[in-house]
Motif scaffolding. Sequence first.
Motif, PDB file in Angstrom:
ATOM      1  N   HIS A 135       0.798  -1.221   0.000  1.00 14.33           N
ATOM      2  CA  HIS A 135       0.000   0.000   0.000  1.00 14.33           C
ATOM      3  C   HIS A 135       0.831   1.271   0.000  1.00 14.33           C
ATOM      4  O   HIS A 135       0.264   2.370  -0.021  1.00 14.33           O
ATOM      5  CB  HIS A 135      -0.937   0.003   1.222  1.00 14.33           C
ATOM      6  N   GLY A 136       2.169   1.152   0.009  1.00 18.26           N
ATOM      7  CA  GLY A 136       3.019   2.330  -0.051  1.00 18.26           C
ATOM      8  C   GLY A 136       2.945   3.004  -1.410  1.00 18.26           C
ATOM      9  O   GLY A 136       2.624   2.387  -2.429  1.00 18.26           O
ATOM     10  N   LEU A 137       3.246   4.286  -1.435  1.00 17.93           N
ATOM     11  CA  LEU A 137       3.147   5.077  -2.662  1.00 17.93           C
ATOM     12  C   LEU A 137       4.541   5.282  -3.251  1.00 17.93           C
ATOM     13  O   LEU A 137       5.401   5.908  -2.617  1.00 17.93           O
ATOM     14  CB  LEU A 137       2.498   6.426  -2.359  1.00 17.93           C
ATOM     15  N   LEU A 185       4.674 -11.325 -13.183  1.00 16.02           N
ATOM     16  CA  LEU A 185       4.128 -12.288 -14.141  1.00 16.02           C
ATOM     17  C   LEU A 185       2.708 -11.925 -14.581  1.00 16.02           C
ATOM     18  O   LEU A 185       1.899 -12.790 -14.912  1.00 16.02           O
ATOM     19  CB  LEU A 185       4.151 -13.705 -13.549  1.00 16.02           C
ATOM     20  N   GLY A 186       2.411 -10.625 -14.582  1.00 14.71           N
ATOM     21  CA  GLY A 186       1.095 -10.162 -15.017  1.00 14.71           C
ATOM     22  C   GLY A 186      -0.026 -10.469 -14.060  1.00 14.71           C
ATOM     23  O   GLY A 186      -1.203 -10.398 -14.441  1.00 14.71           O
ATOM     24  N   SER A 187       0.307 -10.776 -12.788  1.00 12.41           N
ATOM     25  CA  SER A 187      -0.721 -11.211 -11.837  1.00 12.41           C
ATOM     26  C   SER A 187      -1.233 -10.088 -10.936  1.00 12.41           C
ATOM     27  O   SER A 187      -2.060 -10.340 -10.066  1.00 12.41           O
ATOM     28  CB  SER A 187      -0.166 -12.342 -10.964  1.00 12.41           C
ATOM     29  N   ALA A 188      -0.761  -8.848 -11.127  1.00 12.31           N
ATOM     30  CA  ALA A 188      -1.178  -7.748 -10.240  1.00 12.31           C
ATOM     31  C   ALA A 188      -2.683  -7.506 -10.297  1.00 12.31           C
ATOM     32  O   ALA A 188      -3.304  -7.152  -9.291  1.00 12.31           O
ATOM     33  CB  ALA A 188      -0.423  -6.476 -10.609  1.00 12.31           C
ATOM     34  N   ARG A 189      -3.288  -7.703 -11.484  1.00  7.51           N
ATOM     35  CA  ARG A 189      -4.724  -7.438 -11.629  1.00  7.51           C
ATOM     36  C   ARG A 189      -5.583  -8.430 -10.868  1.00  7.51           C
ATOM     37  O   ARG A 189      -6.795  -8.209 -10.686  1.00  7.51           O
ATOM     38  CB  ARG A 189      -5.099  -7.444 -13.110  1.00  7.51           C
ATOM     39  N   ASN A 233      -6.632  -4.248  -6.729  1.00  5.68           N
ATOM     40  CA  ASN A 233      -5.583  -3.849  -7.679  1.00  5.68           C
ATOM     41  C   ASN A 233      -4.688  -2.721  -7.149  1.00  5.68           C
ATOM     42  O   ASN A 233      -4.508  -1.688  -7.806  1.00  5.68           O
ATOM     43  CB  ASN A 233      -6.211  -3.398  -9.006  1.00  5.68           C
ATOM     44  N   PRO A 234      -4.094  -2.858  -5.956  1.00  8.69           N
ATOM     45  CA  PRO A 234      -3.292  -1.747  -5.417  1.00  8.69           C
ATOM     46  C   PRO A 234      -2.101  -1.368  -6.292  1.00  8.69           C
ATOM     47  O   PRO A 234      -1.794  -0.181  -6.441  1.00  8.69           O
ATOM     48  CB  PRO A 234      -2.846  -2.257  -4.044  1.00  8.69           C
ATOM     49  N   ALA A 235      -1.421  -2.347  -6.887  1.00 12.16           N
ATOM     50  CA  ALA A 235      -0.247  -2.032  -7.707  1.00 12.16           C
ATOM     51  C   ALA A 235      -0.630  -1.267  -8.967  1.00 12.16           C
ATOM     52  O   ALA A 235       0.055  -0.312  -9.364  1.00 12.16           O
ATOM     53  CB  ALA A 235       0.491  -3.323  -8.073  1.00 12.16           C
ATOM     54  N   LEU A 236      -1.737  -1.679  -9.617  1.00 11.40           N
ATOM     55  CA  LEU A 236      -2.160  -1.002 -10.846  1.00 11.40           C
ATOM     56  C   LEU A 236      -2.647   0.409 -10.535  1.00 11.40           C
ATOM     57  O   LEU A 236      -2.387   1.343 -11.301  1.00 11.40           O
ATOM     58  CB  LEU A 236      -3.249  -1.813 -11.536  1.00 11.40           C
ATOM     59  N   ARG A 237      -3.344   0.596  -9.423  1.00 16.22           N
ATOM     60  CA  ARG A 237      -3.823   1.939  -9.061  1.00 16.22           C
ATOM     61  C   ARG A 237      -2.668   2.890  -8.775  1.00 16.22           C
ATOM     62  O   ARG A 237      -2.779   4.094  -8.991  1.00 16.22           O
ATOM     63  CB  ARG A 237      -4.742   1.846  -7.835  1.00 16.22           C
TER      64      ARG A 237
END
Length: 351
Positions: free
Chosen positions: A95-97, A292-296, A301-305
């Motif tokens: 959750h870090g920015l 490996l494309g698994s963030a979604r 989706n914290p990484a994509l946001r």
Amino acid sequence: MPAKIDFNVDLSHKLCSALLLPPLRNSSNPFSQIIGRLSIKHPSLFGRSEKLDVLWDKGLNDSNILIAFRRPRPEWLSQQSFVIQHSITPEIAVHGLPVDHFSHSGSGGVNLCRLSVGMDLNEPATSHWSSTTSIKFEHVRPINNDGRSINRDLDGFPITCSGGSHDNMVVLKQESQYAIANDNSFTRLNFQMEQGLPLLSKWLIFNRFKFIASKGVKLGPTFLVSSLTGGSIVGDMAPYQAFTIGGLGSVRGYGEGAIGSGRSCLVANSEFTIPLTKELEGAVFMDCGTDLGSARHVPGNPALRQGKPGFGVGFGYGIRFNSQLGQLRVDYAINAFHRKTIYFGINTVGS
């Protein structure tokens, strides 16, 4: 026999973390600025060689209390340990920015308060293999930087699997290790499997697998070490269970978790060390990692946001100074966005 009490500061982790990460909580209490470790060991609690270990680690932004009770058993039987652990850690990796082109990670206002109670079974080592089995009840409660319970992140997305203020689970874990070494090389393998048991309908049910493989080879006076780390999780999942990529111990040149967080990951590291003097070594390294494309597939989706790239490469050089107190490590790393980061570390003797 009287208890043996040790008090020391763990420079290898706490002090370096304090230098790289400023305090997340503003407090006028001088105790909040103390970092260190308190260790209490009793070799025979009830006069029958029962061992009691109490360990308290405190950093600027985190703390960990571990109580372990071990009963003596014959060497050919599994060694039992009863463990109680309570920890508070900032959830920066998920959750870090990310800031400054992903070279650092700032606070996302989420911390994890975790309580676990359970038992460890250490199997007798056979040849080059050793294994540990544990079963633990875990209670995970997210809190903000002021210590209040929360169930959503700064964007309003749930940060627990249940959607409430906490998650409960019973986790059965199996860990196996293989190690072999000689004067010219070493090989190490580590396999970890965690299974969330469906004892109650609202408790998390999942399977999480992780492996670490490393190989070191002596090439004349130099030494080459390469490692590969990967993992995946299926079933119920909270964002804090994601595999995170980036930072010291992962891909240098990036902030903690600044590359991404996903249901799966793969990280490769290589380091080439060259002796310069009897005490001094030079090092050249290269790290890379991917989700490996698994963030979604991570809830919310914290990484994509946060715009994390999901793949990153870092490289650089460093020095290793060996002394009687331990090894001083300094690394200068550059990420794919040409941002530079310096890492300091001290590996104390016996760590």
